[in-house]
Design a protein around this motif. Structure first.
Motif, short mmCIF file in Angstrom:
data_model
loop_
_atom_site.label_atom_id
_atom_site.label_comp_id
_atom_site.label_asym_id
_atom_site.label_seq_id
_atom_site.Cartn_x
_atom_site.Cartn_y
_atom_site.Cartn_z
N ALA A 217 -28.02 -24.14 7.95
CA ALA A 217 -26.72 -24.29 8.37
C ALA A 217 -26.62 -24.96 9.83
CB ALA A 217 -26.33 -22.87 8.45
N PRO A 218 -26.11 -26.34 9.79
CA PRO A 218 -26.13 -26.84 11.12
C PRO A 218 -25.37 -26.11 12.29
CG PRO A 218 -24.75 -27.92 9.50
CD PRO A 218 -25.60 -27.09 8.65
N ILE A 219 -24.21 -25.36 11.91
CA ILE A 219 -23.38 -24.73 12.66
C ILE A 219 -23.46 -23.24 12.21
CG2 ILE A 219 -21.46 -24.48 13.87
CD1 ILE A 219 -20.56 -27.28 13.40
N ALA A 220 -24.01 -22.36 13.11
CA ALA A 220 -23.99 -20.72 12.66
C ALA A 220 -23.90 -20.06 13.98
CB ALA A 220 -25.25 -20.66 11.90
N PHE A 221 -23.11 -18.88 13.91
CA PHE A 221 -23.10 -18.11 15.07
C PHE A 221 -24.22 -17.35 15.40
CE2 PHE A 221 -18.81 -18.95 14.63
CZ PHE A 221 -18.22 -18.73 16.05
N PRO A 222 -24.92 -17.14 16.49
CA PRO A 222 -25.93 -16.18 16.66
C PRO A 222 -25.84 -14.95 16.18
CG PRO A 222 -25.57 -17.62 18.66
CD PRO A 222 -24.38 -17.86 17.68
N ALA A 223 -26.92 -13.82 15.82
CA ALA A 223 -26.65 -12.67 15.40
C ALA A 223 -25.99 -11.71 16.11
CB ALA A 223 -27.78 -12.14 15.03
N THR B 212 -23.52 -12.42 18.25
CA THR B 212 -22.25 -12.38 18.01
C THR B 212 -21.44 -11.69 17.31
OG1 THR B 212 -22.12 -14.47 16.64
CG2 THR B 212 -22.47 -14.90 19.22
N GLU B 213 -21.95 -11.27 16.19
CA GLU B 213 -21.61 -10.75 14.81
C GLU B 213 -20.38 -11.31 14.39
OE1 GLU B 213 -20.62 -6.55 16.16
OE2 GLU B 213 -22.70 -6.13 16.60
N ALA B 214 -20.27 -12.87 14.76
CA ALA B 214 -19.22 -13.60 14.13
C ALA B 214 -19.70 -14.59 12.98
CB ALA B 214 -18.65 -14.39 15.27
N SER B 215 -18.99 -15.15 12.27
CA SER B 215 -19.41 -15.81 11.13
C SER B 215 -18.47 -17.29 11.41
CB SER B 215 -19.21 -15.46 9.74
OG SER B 215 -19.83 -14.12 9.77
N LEU B 216 -18.99 -18.26 10.99
CA LEU B 216 -18.29 -19.61 10.99
C LEU B 216 -17.42 -19.44 9.73
CD1 LEU B 216 -17.85 -22.50 12.04
CD2 LEU B 216 -19.62 -23.28 10.23
#
Lengths: 94, 356
Positions: free
Chosen positions: B75-81, B83-87
């Motif tokens: 995935a070229p753009i992904a939130f780090p773990a 952050t608990e966020a999802s693109l």
């Protein structure tokens, strides 16, 4: 071994395959982790980067909706069929 | 490039923008909210950010003018773990300054900025903005909570501006380490305090090509200009039939020339006075003129969304816009006259044009 049935919209992520064979791995989470390793593009269509099943993707193990069983902890026994299907609720764009 | 609610269409002209050939859709049944052309490398690279309502977001690129597209395995753009966020969606793709050829920025939903230093193959979260103390209070517009505008400074590699809905304008001068809210003068009529430090719903910001400290903003009601790099804003809405709208576009190289497509109001999202008209100012927003030659003369109901108007990079600039009713129009004479490029497409979400 287990069999994964790939919906047509995602077959371009697995070189056109409609069915994938994988070693039996215990739970659905383990199967999806192996899927991430072998077919990362397919994996990220099904789960987000935090490992959550996408809202409008349904997975059935031998015909049972995993959300109605044990979710990602649903057992996937040897010989099982794991079917990935888009939800009819997800067609937000009309 | 024409991003629509159901895929990406391409329009090509081989006769100096007189006639157009349409192809597509690429990525059918995905919403293509962001497209970009990066011409800094040996060959132009096109980008498309798409969102499937079933299978989530993606970012693809093409090095052959859009004839073929590729997505990396990862995935070229992904939130780090942590952050608990999802693109959820890519809203903006912005090549960096000319002296940073591998740098690409992406503005995304939920509101965050990512940067790439390998031409857009892998991106990293800009932590300085993600960790901003304002973030828990950033709001959500009708389209979601997103950074939709990313404007790297053309000559100062440490400086850039982003805008988000809702939250407003934020700037950094230290390569993204720290950010300040810069919304002085921009009204948030929908809040109890209409002049807050942040919380404004800025829909789009454009930078003047000659005076790089001059910026233009289309707000959720309100059209503004800043002459100090984005710190203080003043209204330039007089002369427009409405101060509501989504996009604002600066001429690619002539200073003080801007384009706008006014919409009646927040609660009445039709073209102002139900007319398909582009408004142009050649004096930085002090006065405006309606441009209508070649555009539909009767009542018209398709609005232009925040990224659905753009300019190209030709010697005589072309201006383009697409509407939610699936029309795309082009002007090859800076807005004086218009021709229809496409009709009956799905809702147009974004357009970008370049000579390749």
């Amino acid at each position: 071994m287990i069999t994964i049935l790939v919906p047509s919209a995602l077959r371009s992520d697995v070189d056109g395959a409609a069915r994938l064979e994988m070693p039996a791995g215990g739970s659905l989470a383990a199967i999806l982790a192996e899927m991430d390793r072998q077919w990362p593009r397919l994996g990220r269509r099904i789960r987000d980067e935090q490992g959550q099943l996408r809202k409008f993707v349904n997975i059935y193990v031998d015909g049972e909706d995993v959300r109605r069983v044990e979710g990602l902890a649903t057992p996937v026994p040897d010989g099982a069929e794991v079917q990935i299907l888009p939800s009819i609720a997800g067609g937000a764009v009309g | 490039m024409i991003g629509t609610a159901k895929g990406l269409f391409l329009a090509r002209s081989e006769d100096d923008r007189r006639t157009w050939e349409i192809s597509g859709p690429e990525f059918p049944m995905t919403g293509v909210y962001a497209v970009a052309v990066d011409k800094r490398g040996d060959q132009p690279r096109l980008f498309a950010g798409m969102t499937s309502s079933h299978y989530g977001p993606g970012l693809a690129s093409s090095d052959d003018g859009g004839r073929s597209w590729a997505e990396p395995d990862h995935a070229p753009i992904a939130f780090p773990a942590d952050t608990e966020a999802s693109l959820r969606r890519v809203w903006a793709i912005a090549p960096g300054p000319a002296d940073q050829p591998g740098r690409i920025y992406a503005g995304v939903e939920p509101s965050a900025l990512f940067q790439s230093d390998d031409g857009g193959t892998t991106f990293e979260l800009v932590r300085g903005l993600w960790d901003h103390p304002h973030r828990p209070n950033w709001g959500e517009g009708f389209g979601g909570q997103a950074i939709h505008t990313v404007l790297p400074h053309p000559t100062d590699g440490a400086a850039m501006l982003v805008a988000m809905s809702a939250g407003g304008v934020y700037r950094t001068g230290d390569r993204g380490a720290t950010w300040s809210a810069d919304n002085t003068g921009i009204k948030a009529y929908f809040l109890p305090d209409p002049w807050p430090e942040y919380g404004q719903c800025v829909h789009k910001v454009a930078r003047d090509p000659e005076n790089v400290d001059r910026l233009y903003a289309q707000n959720h009601h309100g059209v503004y200009r800043s002459d100090d790099g984005g710190h203080i804003w003043k209204s330039i809405a007089d002369g427009l039939p409405s101060d509501f709208g989504f996009g604002i576009v600066a001429h690619p190289y002539r200073g003080d020339v801007i384009y706008n497509f006014p919409v009646t109001a927040d609660g009445m999202r039709f073209p102002a006075e139900d007319q398909c008209r582009v408004f142009r100012s050649t004096d930085a927003g002090n006065t405006w003129e309606a441009l209508t030659t070649g555009l539909p003369a009767g009542p018209y109901y398709g609005v232009v969304l925040r990224d659905a108007m753009c300019a190209d990079d030709s010697r005589t600039a072309g201006i383009y816009f697409g509407t939610r009713t699936g029309d795309v129009f082009a002007s090859r004479d800076e807005g004086e006259s218009w021709t229809r490029v496409a009709t009956s497409l799905p809702d147009v979400l974004c357009v970008r044009a370049a000579s390749l």
